[in-house]
Write an enzyme that holds these catalytic residues in place. Structure first.
Site, PDB file in Angstrom:
ATOM      1  CB  SER A  68      -1.050  -0.043   1.292  1.00 16.44           C
ATOM      2  OG  SER A  68      -0.299  -0.017   2.471  1.00 16.44           O
TER       3      SER A  68
ATOM      4  N   GLY B 197      -0.163   4.596   0.077  1.00 19.55           N
ATOM      5  CA  GLY B 197      -0.684   5.933   0.558  1.00 19.55           C
ATOM      6  C   GLY B 197      -1.490   6.569  -0.670  1.00 19.55           C
TER       7      GLY B 197
ATOM      8  CD  GLU C   8       3.764   7.550  -4.763  1.00 13.12           C
ATOM      9  OE1 GLU C   8       4.151   6.515  -5.635  1.00 13.12           O
ATOM     10  OE2 GLU C   8       4.421   8.201  -4.401  1.00 13.12           O
ATOM     11  N   GLY C   9      -1.697   4.815  -4.235  1.00 18.98           N
ATOM     12  CA  GLY C   9      -2.397   3.457  -4.533  1.00 18.98           C
ATOM     13  C   GLY C   9      -1.940   2.502  -4.083  1.00 18.98           C
TER      14      GLY C   9
ATOM     15  N   GLY D  35      -5.101   0.026   5.649  1.00 19.83           N
ATOM     16  CA  GLY D  35      -4.361  -1.062   5.401  1.00 19.83           C
ATOM     17  C   GLY D  35      -4.885  -2.676   5.783  1.00 19.83           C
ATOM     18  CG  ASP D  36      -5.884  -3.157   9.853  1.00 14.45           C
ATOM     19  OD1 ASP D  36      -4.922  -3.500   9.660  1.00 14.45           O
ATOM     20  OD2 ASP D  36      -6.359  -2.161  10.705  1.00 14.45           O
TER      21      ASP D  36
END
Length: 328
Positions: free
Chosen positions: A214, A216, A218-219, A247-248
């Site tokens: 991940s 941020g 930027e995908g 993120g989870d």
């Protein structure tokens, strides 16, 4: 199944504007059984997927943790430990949408407690479609213990997704983790590489089979050890809110993808299409999690967000093209 070696009672407060050094008058906060693996389990449970959460609990905070988890309806197995369950405090600034998080360090697990956690995870994990081991590692359950658990499950034919940081990330890779889910900072810190594709390839070189990073704003990046190139996905607009569970939500998407397509990392057209769907779903679920006040929840519009996600493929020579799944 999710495994959370270092759970926490998540305490969340919302303020109109957070001003350091000032006194704030706020509405009552919320307390939830948390830790990254519990957040993953919440996302899967809310999506009507069968899931069981394995974690530890101890002390007075642990009793509150266990009561909230029982009330949530998420199937679970708790391993009693002598140390108190830690707390995680999130203060959400409603004006900026930023969240300030204070995470207590976990109390060390005794050797028999660490062994009991691993034994329960192995007992339930052997029949799981996928296992997600998530979060920081408390003293007593470190990289060696994580690696041994990963290796045993993978050797038994169970896909294992690991979302951790530091030495545990490399240990999981060396143990042959089916998938790793670092963020950009964790990837850079562990590999020393600024380029996320190069960092992902470095983890694959250690023995991991798939990396979903991940990045941020930027995908998301998906790279497989068994297939050339990679996949990038991003939402072409920025959503503001509480990013602590983003993120989870991505890990939940990975677990669901492996349950649907066990050969997700293979060098086949079917697997490539499945990875593109995963990239789209994980990006949308992460974005929708930002819109929710608490980690572990997805916004109702998460399916609509999938239609906005831009998915591109990256070849081994660095060229970029639109993936067929991007227009599906």
């Amino acid at each position: 199944m999710t495994v959370t070696p270092n759970p926490a009672l998540d305490l969340t407060w919302h303020v109109d504007r957070l001003q350091p050094g000032e006194t704030h008058r706020i509405d009552p906060g919320a307390a939830r059984a948390g830790g990254k693996g519990l957040n993953v389990a919440r996302v899967l449970h809310s999506g009507r997927r069968e899931v069981v959460a394995v974690t530890t609990t101890g002390g007075a905070v642990g009793a509150e943790f266990a009561a909230e988890l029982a009330a949530s309806g998420i199937p679970h197995r708790l391993v009693p430990v002598g140390g108190a369950t830690r707390r995680s405090i999130a203060i959400v600034d409603e004006t900026s949408g930023d969240a300030t998080v204070l995470n207590e360090r976990g109390i060390a697990l005794e050797p028999d407690e660490a062994a009991a956690l691993a034994a329960n995870a192995l007992e339930l994990g052997r029949t799981a479609d996928a296992v997600a081991i998530c979060g920081s590692l408390p003293p007593g359950f470190g990289p060696d213990e994580l690696g041994a658990l990963v290796r045993t499950l993978v050797d038994g034919g169970v896909p294992v997704i690991v979302d951790t940081s530091g030495p545990g990330l490399a240990a999981a890779a060396r143990a042959g983790a089916t998938a790793l889910k670092p963020n950009a900072e964790e990837l850079r810190a562990e590999t020393g590489l600024d380029d996320p594709v190069a960092g992902a390839r470095a983890l694959l070189g250690l023995g991991a089979r798939l990396v979903v990073a991940s990045l941020g704003s930027e995908g998301l990046l998906v790279v497989s050890a068994d297939a050339p190139g990679g996949i990038r996905a991003r939402l072409p607009r920025t959503l503001h809110g509480n990013a602590t569970g983003a993120g989870d939500a991505a890990v939940a998407a990975i677990a669901a993808a492996f349950a649907e397509t066990p050969t997700l990392g293979a060098d086949t057209r079917e697997a490539a299409d499945a990875r593109a769907r995963l990239a789209r779903r994980a990006t949308a679920w992460s974005a929708s999690a930002v819109l929710m006040p608490f980690a572990g929840d997805l916004a109702p519009e998460h399916s609509a967000l999938e239609l906005e996600v831009v998915v591109t493929t990256t070849s081994t020579d660095g060229s970029v093209g639109t993936d067929p799944e991007a227009s599906a």
